[in-house]
Design an enzyme around this catalytic site. Structure first.
Site, mmCIF file in Angstrom:
data_model
loop_
_atom_site.group_PDB
_atom_site.id
_atom_site.type_symbol
_atom_site.label_atom_id
_atom_site.label_comp_id
_atom_site.label_asym_id
_atom_site.label_seq_id
_atom_site.Cartn_x
_atom_site.Cartn_y
_atom_site.Cartn_z
ATOM 1 N N HIS A 52 43.049 8.389 48.139
ATOM 2 C CA HIS A 52 42.403 9.380 47.287
ATOM 3 C C HIS A 52 42.991 10.758 47.598
ATOM 4 O O HIS A 52 43.496 11.003 48.699
ATOM 5 C CB HIS A 52 40.903 9.400 47.534
ATOM 6 C CG HIS A 52 40.197 8.174 47.035
ATOM 7 N ND1 HIS A 52 38.849 8.170 46.752
ATOM 8 C CD2 HIS A 52 40.644 6.920 46.775
ATOM 9 C CE1 HIS A 52 38.495 6.963 46.333
ATOM 10 N NE2 HIS A 52 39.573 6.189 46.344
ATOM 11 N N GLU A 54 41.658 13.622 48.293
ATOM 12 C CA GLU A 54 41.091 14.333 49.441
ATOM 13 C C GLU A 54 41.583 13.761 50.764
ATOM 14 O O GLU A 54 41.936 14.508 51.678
ATOM 15 C CB GLU A 54 39.551 14.275 49.397
ATOM 16 C CG GLU A 54 38.937 14.929 48.174
ATOM 17 C CD GLU A 54 38.732 13.987 47.001
ATOM 18 O OE1 GLU A 54 37.859 14.273 46.171
ATOM 19 O OE2 GLU A 54 39.451 12.964 46.889
ATOM 20 N N CYS A 82 34.082 11.253 46.426
ATOM 21 C CA CYS A 82 33.398 9.969 46.549
ATOM 22 C C CYS A 82 32.851 9.870 47.980
ATOM 23 O O CYS A 82 33.189 10.685 48.833
ATOM 24 C CB CYS A 82 34.368 8.820 46.258
ATOM 25 S SG CYS A 82 35.554 8.508 47.588
ATOM 26 N N CYS A 85 35.611 9.916 50.699
ATOM 27 C CA CYS A 85 36.229 11.228 50.873
ATOM 28 C C CYS A 85 35.255 12.221 51.489
ATOM 29 O O CYS A 85 35.638 13.037 52.330
ATOM 30 C CB CYS A 85 36.741 11.737 49.532
ATOM 31 S SG CYS A 85 38.125 10.769 48.898
#
Length: 155
Positions: A52, A54, A82, A85
């Site tokens: 992801h 992040e 999410c 993250c």
């Protein structure tokens, strides 16, 4: 750079990611208004479900600053993080989170992170992914070793 410029960069990274075949997410980590790291979502590009924006950005910032403690830094992300993250952001000790789209916006285009947020407060036995404790006595040894180690780096 000011906050709006940093967020615009995160948003631009999310658009660039879509153009490259990645997910529509971008992130920037800044310290004192200067970009330390930037990244986008690479889940489908790298076949890595943890890639992801992040998480990728945290990894780059930690490497660049040569520390696992990103206190003093802020993260700008094109979407509300999410749960994975968000956990990584807390572990990295980032001071503040700025986000543009929220989890409802993400759910509307097929990224239903809210489902995971709803699972977290449930007891392990009530979650949709079944969880079973296995060999806790054996695993306790590593915890004892850590607890007894005097030269450890706490985090």
């Amino acid at each position: 750079m000011n906050k709006e410029q940093l967020m615009r960069r995160a948003i631009a990274l999310s658009e660039e990611s879509v153009d490259r075949g990645g997910g529509p997410f971008g992130a920037v980590i800044a310290k004192d208004g200067e970009i330390v790291a930037e990244a986008s979502n690479r889940v489908t590009i790298d076949n890595d479900p943890t890639a992801h924006a992040e998480v990728n950005c945290i990894r780059l910032a930690a490497a660049r600053l040569d520390t696992f403690d990103l206190s003093g830094c802020e993260i700008y992300t094109s979407c509300e993080p999410c749960p994975m993250c968000l956990g990584a952001i807390y572990w990295a000790r980032l001071d503040r989170i700025y986000y543009a789209n929220d989890r409802k916006d993400a759910a509307r285009i097929g990224f239903d992170d809210d489902f995971i947020y709803q699972e977290i407060p449930l007891k392990p036995e009530d979650r949709q992914k079944k969880m079973t404790i296995l060999l806790p006595e054996a695993a306790a040894r590593a915890f004892r070793m850590w607890e007894e180690r005097v030269d450890k780096t706490a985090y």
